[in-house]
Each structure stands twice: as structure tokens, then as C-alpha cells.
Design a protein around this motif. Structure first.
Motif, PDB file in Angstrom:
ATOM      1  N   GLN A   1      36.336  37.608  31.653  1.00 50.05           N
ATOM      2  CA  GLN A   1      36.748  39.072  31.660  1.00 50.05           C
ATOM      3  C   GLN A   1      36.605  39.437  32.766  1.00 50.05           C
ATOM      4  O   GLN A   1      35.795  39.278  33.774  1.00 50.05           O
ATOM      5  N   PRO A   2      37.583  40.567  33.075  1.00 50.15           N
ATOM      6  CA  PRO A   2      37.385  41.281  34.391  1.00 50.15           C
ATOM      7  C   PRO A   2      35.982  41.929  34.567  1.00 50.15           C
ATOM      8  O   PRO A   2      35.461  42.446  33.616  1.00 50.15           O
ATOM      9  N   MET A   3      35.659  42.293  35.817  1.00 50.48           N
ATOM     10  CA  MET A   3      34.518  43.030  36.059  1.00 50.48           C
ATOM     11  C   MET A   3      34.448  44.322  35.440  1.00 50.48           C
ATOM     12  O   MET A   3      33.406  44.741  34.896  1.00 50.48           O
TER      13      MET A   3
ATOM     14  N   SER B   1      42.525  35.162  36.344  1.00 48.15           N
ATOM     15  CA  SER B   1      42.941  35.555  34.856  1.00 48.15           C
ATOM     16  C   SER B   1      44.203  34.644  34.417  1.00 48.15           C
ATOM     17  O   SER B   1      45.020  34.656  35.415  1.00 48.15           O
ATOM     18  N   PRO B   2      44.253  33.905  33.474  1.00 49.69           N
ATOM     19  CA  PRO B   2      45.494  33.117  32.885  1.00 49.69           C
ATOM     20  C   PRO B   2      46.584  34.235  32.722  1.00 49.69           C
ATOM     21  O   PRO B   2      47.631  33.642  32.897  1.00 49.69           O
TER      22      PRO B   2
ATOM     23  N   VAL C   1      44.219  39.282  38.910  1.00 49.88           N
ATOM     24  CA  VAL C   1      42.975  39.682  38.246  1.00 49.88           C
ATOM     25  C   VAL C   1      42.066  38.576  38.268  1.00 49.88           C
ATOM     26  O   VAL C   1      42.357  37.470  37.895  1.00 49.88           O
ATOM     27  N   GLN C   2      40.799  38.989  38.725  1.00 49.45           N
ATOM     28  CA  GLN C   2      39.682  37.872  38.721  1.00 49.45           C
ATOM     29  C   GLN C   2      38.989  38.152  37.575  1.00 49.45           C
ATOM     30  O   GLN C   2      38.256  39.049  36.975  1.00 49.45           O
ATOM     31  N   HIS C   3      38.843  36.892  36.915  1.00 47.44           N
ATOM     32  CA  HIS C   3      37.655  36.904  35.386  1.00 47.44           C
ATOM     33  C   HIS C   3      36.633  36.158  35.668  1.00 47.44           C
ATOM     34  O   HIS C   3      36.635  35.187  36.540  1.00 47.44           O
ATOM     35  N   ILE C   4      35.591  36.822  35.112  1.00 46.47           N
ATOM     36  CA  ILE C   4      34.253  36.180  35.478  1.00 46.47           C
ATOM     37  C   ILE C   4      33.900  35.400  34.006  1.00 46.47           C
ATOM     38  O   ILE C   4      34.186  35.612  33.013  1.00 46.47           O
TER      39      ILE C   4
END
Lengths: 184, 184
Positions: free
Chosen positions: B86-88, B120-121, B126-129
Motif C-alpha cells: 500500500q502507498p504511504m 506499485s504493480p 508509486v511506491q508501495h510498502i
């Protein structure tokens, strides 16, 4: 061991919740819980969500309308509930924090002349904290506002449900206290 | 105006509670409330008391048994509830805090190799954690322990009452959300 397995299984079935993650709806502690999550954990996360929602609104209103913080308001409101004053250790117990955590807050409120330290009527070696006239005036404005904010947030709960919720939270509190006594 | 008067009256009748102040029994947010205090305020203070009691126990157990903190556990547990990451901004929404508040916490968990940031897929910008294998292993120990602590605290509430409390907290949450929507 049964619990561990339950949780591991619950975790791996979390994908059905995934679509919610990207929606615009607001997320909270309950988001992403799977349906087979333990009832007790659900209660805890819902309780935490409700407490945070109310607290967030109260913090915002105190800042916007009275230029003050929740911890400052909490100290004043707690001191106000003991007309004869109370020692620090009682105040910190009521606020459910350690003495060390509220000492700077209390010092600051004394500097701002909203509360004062006086010798206890029973034992002059013990300092009691009580409101100054200025502190009382400040609270006379803040308390009714605080009541109306809380009323506003809870107003959509019908009164029967509200009474029942209050009673059940009493049962919950008793349950927690029993468990704590057994633990210690 | 009626509320203000009510509160002022309630405050001046607080002396009957005074004797409790000096007892050894544990105090909390409800201590010193007068009998004619508003139901909604009573609900709010009891909710806060229960949330704090549970939180205090969970914090203590996380420290004693896993040498970790509640915010660290909360981040891991929330990340775990989104297997695809999930994103921040979603994580901070779920934790009901601002992005700025959890950034240092997330950085630290990344350093400790318990979580990682991946594209993110859906949108590689977008970075997902998501959890690392080490983070999953840590949670595999902590989650069942957390469940059992919460079970233990709520166990003395009978199961009918527990279900009803869960439902009523749902009504409360809906009431708060309705009020917030009307406000904004």
C-alpha cells in the motif's frame, strides 16, 4: 497454537479486501480486516477507531476555537473535577499517564496562571493542584463547547443505543480490570 | 446556553466524589464525574478509558515480550493487511495519523529490513510498502500474541455482550462519520 494458525490463515485471505484499498473512502484501523478475524480484536480496533475519530475532532476544535491543546484541556478538566484540589499522583492516575509525562504540562499551566499548587488541607506537606480564577473562567468557556462537540458526534446514535453502549463499555472496563488484577 | 448552565451546576456538585480521590482504587478519565454529567460525555470518557487500558497493556507486553513499540507493531500489522502493498498515504490514513508522523517510523522499519518499498504493480511511479520475509516472521510471532492479550482483556465480557458492543460501536462510528461529513 490454534490462534496462531487462525491468524496466519486470516492473513493469507486478505486479497478480497484489496479493492477497498484504492477507493476514496476513508481508511482506519479496521480497514483490511478479514471477515474471520477474532471478535475481540475487531472490538479493540473499532474502539480505537472511534476514540481516535472523536479525539481528532476535539483536538482540532480546541486548536481552532480556543488556541489550546487536548493535554492542556484534559489537565484543566480533571483538576476541575476535584474542587478541593488533588495531588499530582492522583492527577496523573486520572489522566492515565506517568507523573513525569504531565509535570512539564502542569508547570506550564502554573506559569500561565490557569492552575496553582497549594498545600493540601489534610496534610500541608502535600501540594494539591487546583484551578485559579482564570483557569475557571477558561474552563467555563471550554467545557460547554467540548460537551456540544461530543454531543454532535454522538447525536446520530439513538438514546436507547447510547445508554446500552455506555452500559456495555462498563462491562468491558470491568472485564479489563479483572484481567489486569489477575495478571499483576 | 442550557448546556453551559448544566455543566457549571454539575461542576459545583463535585464534592461528593471527593472522598474517592484519596482512596487507593485506580483512577481514570471517569473519576470525579458527577451523576448528572451528559450521557454522551460519559460515553466518550469511558471509551477513552477502555482504549487507554487496553493500549497500556498492549504497549507493556510488546515491550516486555518482543522488545518493540506499539507504533512499530501497528505499522507492520497494517502493512500485513494489504498483501499487495500500500502507498504511504493509505498507510497513514489507516493509522489515522499524518504522513509526516509515520515517515520516520517507516524509514526505521525499512532500515531494520522488516518492510520494504517497491513500485506499485498498477503504477510504477508509486511506491508501495510491503513486508519483507523477516517482517512476516516477526509478525507471525507477534500477531497471535497480540490476539491472545486482547482476548484475555475482553474474555470476561460474555459473548452476547461482546457481539452487541461490537455492533453498537459500529453505530457510534457511523454517527461520528455522519457528523464529520456534515461539518466539512
Amino acid at each position: 497454537m490454534g490462534l496462531a494458525r487462525h491468524m496466519v490463515n486470516a492473513r493469507s485471505t486478505g486479497t478480497s479486501e484489496q479493492s477497498k484499498d484504492d477507493s476514496q473512502s476513508s481508511s482506519d484501523y479496521e480497514t483490511g480486516l478479514s471477515d474471520d478475524e477474532q471478535l475481540d480484536v475487531r472490538i479493540w480496533l473499532r474502539l480505537l477507531t472511534c476514540a481516535n475519530l472523536i479525539e481528532r475532532r476535539v483536538r482540532k476544535n480546541l486548536r481552532d476555537k480556543f488556541d489550546t491543546t487536548l493535554p492542556r484541556f484534559d489537565v484543566l478538566a480533571q483538576v476541575d473535577r476535584s474542587p478541593n484540589g488533588q495531588p499530582m499522583r492522583e492527577l496523573s492516575r486520572r489522566m492515565m499517564v506517568t507523573n513525569g509525562n504531565i509535570t512539564p504540562l502542569v508547570d506550564r499551566l502554573v506559569e500561565d496562571k490557569l492552575i496553582k499548587r497549594d498545600p493540601s488541607p489534610e496534610d500541608r506537606r502535600v501540594q494539591h493542584i487546583r484551578l485559579t480564577a482564570g483557569g475557571k473562567r477558561a474552563l467555563d468557556e471550554m467545557i460547554p463547547a467540548h460537551v456540544s462537540w461530543v454531543n454532535n458526534l454522538i447525536a446520530n446514535l439513538d438514546r436507547d443505543n447510547a445508554s446500552q453502549l455506555y452500559a456495555l463499555l462498563g462491562e468491558l472496563k470491568a472485564s479489563i480490570q479483572t484481567a489486569e488484577r489477575d495478571e499483576d
